[in-house]
Design an enzyme around this catalytic site. Structure first.
Site, mmCIF file in Angstrom:
data_model
loop_
_atom_site.group_PDB
_atom_site.id
_atom_site.type_symbol
_atom_site.label_atom_id
_atom_site.label_comp_id
_atom_site.label_asym_id
_atom_site.label_seq_id
_atom_site.Cartn_x
_atom_site.Cartn_y
_atom_site.Cartn_z
ATOM 1 N N ASP A 1 -23.998 -34.537 63.352
ATOM 2 C CA ASP A 1 -24.999 -34.482 62.277
ATOM 3 C C ASP A 1 -24.422 -33.810 61.038
ATOM 4 O OD1 ASP A 1 -26.696 -35.473 64.234
ATOM 5 O OD2 ASP A 1 -27.474 -33.493 64.748
ATOM 6 N N HIS B 1 -28.428 -28.509 65.078
ATOM 7 C CA HIS B 1 -27.832 -29.809 64.797
ATOM 8 C C HIS B 1 -26.630 -30.001 65.713
ATOM 9 C CE1 HIS B 1 -29.886 -31.785 61.482
ATOM 10 N NE2 HIS B 1 -29.957 -30.633 60.813
ATOM 11 N N HIS C 1 -29.447 -30.461 55.160
ATOM 12 C CA HIS C 1 -28.947 -29.180 54.639
ATOM 13 C C HIS C 1 -27.547 -29.351 54.065
ATOM 14 C CE1 HIS C 1 -32.175 -27.817 57.265
ATOM 15 N NE2 HIS C 1 -32.045 -26.570 56.835
#
Length: 301
Positions: A236, A232, A192
């Site tokens: 990350d 996450h 993302h």
């Protein structure tokens, strides 16, 4: 008379040959001297730090304060690392981002509808990233962002499979969150965030600064939501930012390498699939190189 003239000619030729041989010997001797001189050991000056003065230290502190700040950070985190109590195997991972978003996590846990709405909005944002990145190639003919995304997701798959982190405790999933359908996903690293960074960097290259700032703000909000839902770990998201920058740079180097190969190729047919503005640039450079080569051949002739 004829015999005397022939003898004189022969003598002159012999003298010229002797002079030529002497010149060759001199050049060979000079070449040997140069080789021997090159083999002499180099005399190095004093180490650089022995030449430092007080004004040099002041200059570094005032004009290069960021590396100085990093040096302080290095010493600080060395002290933290060597005195820290490590997390035991039976305990969940320590994550500072989870601590900072604890109240948001409780809010989303108590409000499933709000969690679903934010997940849907986040999926819309991921769709915006995908549309923009693919559009730069399919519509504008600029493949760099698409190549960068391909590099990034391939590397993410390799790393994510190589080290499969445990799902964070308290994870709040949603059927409308990307990837849609509550399917499994790799935690390390965040695609993302990396995809948003790739799109933002391309926007800045094209002077679309307002759109780039919009993507940056949405990316920050996305990161906060992912921490709040425990989707996450903080690492990350941080690595996702670095991955976006890294793979955008690698895609740029790949483009330069591909363009250099096209420049070396004499066939115009090899330009199929290249954007029009790049075709024109490559053809202009080819023409300039051909002109320079013809000029050099004229001078030599």
């Amino acid at each position: 008379m004829d015999g005397g003239a022939g003898t004189a000619t022969f003598s002159n030729g012999a003298v010229k040959r002797r002079r030529g041989n002497n010149n060759n010997r001199t050049e060979a001797a000079n070449g040997v001297k140069e080789v021997m001189a090159a083999k002499k050991p180099l005399h190095y000056s004093r180490p650089s730090f022995l030449k430092w003065r007080l004004q040099d230290a002041v200059h570094v502190a005032t004009h290069h304060w960021m590396p100085c700040l990093f040096a302080v950070g290095l010493l600080f985190f060395m002290a933290v690392e060597y005195t820290l109590r490590m997390v035991p195997p039976s305990s969940p991972p320590f994550d500072l981002g989870f601590i900072a978003t604890r109240s948001l996590h409780h809010l989303l846990q108590d409000s499933p509808n709000l969690n679903t709405l934010l997940a849907f909005l986040n999926t819309v944002f991921v769709g915006m990233q995908m549309i923009y990145i693919m559009g730069t190639w399919l519509i504008e003919g600029r493949p760099r962002a698409t190549i960068s995304a391909l590099f990034m997701f391939t590397c993410r798959g390799i790393l994510g499979y190589s080290t499969q982190l445990p799902l964070p405790q308290g994870f709040l999933g949603s059927g409308v969150d990307f990837p849609v359908g509550n399917v499994s996903f790799f935690l390390f690293f965040s695609g993302h965030v990396a995809g948003s960074v790739i799109a933002s960097l391309d926007m800045r290259r094209m002077q679309r600064h307002e759109l780039a700032w919009l993507f940056d703000v949405l990316n920050v909000l996305q990161a906060v939501r992912l921490l709040g839902t425990r989707g996450h770990y903080t690492i990350d998201l941080a690595v996702g930012v670095g991955a976006g920058i890294l793979f955008d740079s690698l895609a740029g180097k790949y483009e330069e390498f591909s363009q250099s190969k096209l420049l070396l190729s004499p066939n115009a047919e090899n330009l199929n699939g290249v954007a029009n503005h790049r075709k024109q640039k490559i053809l202009i450079i080819r023409k300039e190189r051909t002109q320079k080569q013809s000029d050099m051949e004229t001078i030599l002739i």
